[in-house]
Design a protein around this motif. Structure first.
Motif, PDB file in Angstrom:
ATOM      1  N   SER A  18      35.528  51.350  51.167  1.00 17.53           N
ATOM      2  CA  SER A  18      35.570  52.774  50.852  1.00 17.53           C
ATOM      3  C   SER A  18      36.369  52.953  49.570  1.00 17.53           C
ATOM      4  O   SER A  18      37.412  52.320  49.390  1.00 17.53           O
ATOM      5  CB  SER A  18      36.236  53.559  51.978  1.00 17.53           C
ATOM      6  OG  SER A  18      35.458  53.498  53.142  1.00 17.53           O
ATOM      7  N   PHE A  19      35.877  53.809  48.698  1.00 15.76           N
ATOM      8  CA  PHE A  19      36.519  54.058  47.410  1.00 15.76           C
ATOM      9  C   PHE A  19      36.866  55.529  47.283  1.00 15.76           C
ATOM     10  O   PHE A  19      36.132  56.392  47.761  1.00 15.76           O
ATOM     11  CB  PHE A  19      35.571  53.706  46.255  1.00 15.76           C
ATOM     12  CG  PHE A  19      35.289  52.243  46.125  1.00 15.76           C
ATOM     13  CD1 PHE A  19      35.993  51.475  45.221  1.00 15.76           C
ATOM     14  CD2 PHE A  19      34.322  51.628  46.904  1.00 15.76           C
ATOM     15  CE1 PHE A  19      35.743  50.118  45.090  1.00 15.76           C
ATOM     16  CE2 PHE A  19      34.063  50.270  46.789  1.00 15.76           C
ATOM     17  CZ  PHE A  19      34.771  49.520  45.875  1.00 15.76           C
ATOM     18  N   GLY A  39      26.052  50.145  46.929  1.00 17.87           N
ATOM     19  CA  GLY A  39      26.029  50.355  48.369  1.00 17.87           C
ATOM     20  C   GLY A  39      27.385  50.509  49.013  1.00 17.87           C
ATOM     21  O   GLY A  39      27.572  50.143  50.177  1.00 17.87           O
ATOM     22  N   ALA A  40      28.360  51.049  48.273  1.00 16.88           N
ATOM     23  CA  ALA A  40      29.700  51.249  48.832  1.00 16.88           C
ATOM     24  C   ALA A  40      29.617  52.035  50.141  1.00 16.88           C
ATOM     25  O   ALA A  40      28.797  52.947  50.289  1.00 16.88           O
ATOM     26  CB  ALA A  40      30.592  51.987  47.839  1.00 16.88           C
ATOM     27  N   LYS A  41      30.459  51.664  51.085  1.00 21.44           N
ATOM     28  CA  LYS A  41      30.480  52.292  52.404  1.00 21.44           C
ATOM     29  C   LYS A  41      30.724  53.799  52.300  1.00 21.44           C
ATOM     30  O   LYS A  41      30.046  54.593  52.934  1.00 21.44           O
ATOM     31  CB  LYS A  41      31.579  51.635  53.247  1.00 21.44           C
ATOM     32  CG  LYS A  41      31.805  52.253  54.594  1.00 21.44           C
ATOM     33  CD  LYS A  41      32.941  51.516  55.299  1.00 21.44           C
ATOM     34  CE  LYS A  41      33.412  52.250  56.523  1.00 21.44           C
ATOM     35  NZ  LYS A  41      34.556  51.546  57.128  1.00 21.44           N
ATOM     36  N   PRO A  69      44.076  66.030  46.570  1.00 22.79           N
ATOM     37  CA  PRO A  69      44.151  64.863  47.455  1.00 22.79           C
ATOM     38  C   PRO A  69      44.798  65.242  48.787  1.00 22.79           C
ATOM     39  O   PRO A  69      45.711  66.053  48.831  1.00 22.79           O
ATOM     40  CB  PRO A  69      45.032  63.869  46.695  1.00 22.79           C
ATOM     41  CG  PRO A  69      45.199  64.414  45.330  1.00 22.79           C
ATOM     42  CD  PRO A  69      44.828  65.851  45.348  1.00 22.79           C
ATOM     43  N   ASP A  70      44.288  64.664  49.855  1.00 21.25           N
ATOM     44  CA  ASP A  70      44.904  64.884  51.157  1.00 21.25           C
ATOM     45  C   ASP A  70      44.888  63.580  51.953  1.00 21.25           C
ATOM     46  O   ASP A  70      44.608  62.518  51.398  1.00 21.25           O
ATOM     47  CB  ASP A  70      44.238  66.045  51.906  1.00 21.25           C
ATOM     48  CG  ASP A  70      42.774  65.806  52.237  1.00 21.25           C
ATOM     49  OD1 ASP A  70      42.356  64.642  52.409  1.00 21.25           O
ATOM     50  OD2 ASP A  70      42.028  66.793  52.357  1.00 21.25           O
ATOM     51  N   LYS A  74      43.656  58.038  52.746  1.00 23.41           N
ATOM     52  CA  LYS A  74      44.054  56.847  53.496  1.00 23.41           C
ATOM     53  C   LYS A  74      42.843  56.034  53.924  1.00 23.41           C
ATOM     54  O   LYS A  74      42.951  54.851  54.231  1.00 23.41           O
ATOM     55  CB  LYS A  74      44.871  57.220  54.728  1.00 23.41           C
ATOM     56  CG  LYS A  74      46.253  57.716  54.420  1.00 23.41           C
ATOM     57  CD  LYS A  74      47.004  57.997  55.701  1.00 23.41           C
ATOM     58  CE  LYS A  74      48.413  58.475  55.420  1.00 23.41           C
ATOM     59  NZ  LYS A  74      49.162  58.699  56.658  1.00 23.41           N
ATOM     60  N   GLU A  75      41.651  56.658  53.961  1.00 26.10           N
ATOM     61  CA  GLU A  75      40.428  55.969  54.342  1.00 26.10           C
ATOM     62  C   GLU A  75      39.957  54.999  53.262  1.00 26.10           C
ATOM     63  O   GLU A  75      39.176  54.092  53.533  1.00 26.10           O
ATOM     64  CB  GLU A  75      39.313  56.980  54.611  1.00 26.10           C
ATOM     65  CG  GLU A  75      39.595  57.918  55.764  1.00 26.10           C
ATOM     66  CD  GLU A  75      38.531  58.983  55.909  1.00 26.10           C
ATOM     67  OE1 GLU A  75      37.381  58.762  55.473  1.00 26.10           O
ATOM     68  OE2 GLU A  75      38.840  60.046  56.478  1.00 26.10           O
TER      69      GLU A  75
END
Length: 83
Positions: A18-19, A39-41, A69-70, A74-75
């Motif tokens: 994840s980006f 194909g990034a998640k 940003p929140d 963190k994901e």
């Protein structure tokens, strides 16, 4: 895609990463488009300009968009600062 780091062969599994991209202008938007093709998640976009954020969502280059940003950052496995 494979890279050679210190004699080890490692492949990047883009579908597992994840980006978050902070800034979706020319550079950040280009990163998002390239990551989408790989194909990034998940791609999280952070952009203060509401029109740019909406366009990125409509084009499908980001999955989550936010003006500030929140905790969802963190994901991200990787955060790209493109401001």
């Amino acid at each position: 895609m494979e890279a050679d780091f210190g004699g080890e062969n490692r492949s990047t599994r883009w579908q597992e990463l994840s980006f978050a991209i902070v800034g979706l202008g020319l550079i950040g938007g280009s990163y998002a488009k390239a990551l989408r093709k790989l194909g990034a998640k998940q791609i999280i976009g952070v952009e203060r300009d509401a029109a740019t954020l909406q366009e990125a969502k409509q084009q499908g280059i980001i999955d989550i968009g936010m003006a500030n940003p929140d905790v969802r950052l963190k994901e991200a496995n990787v955060i790209i600062c493109a401001i």
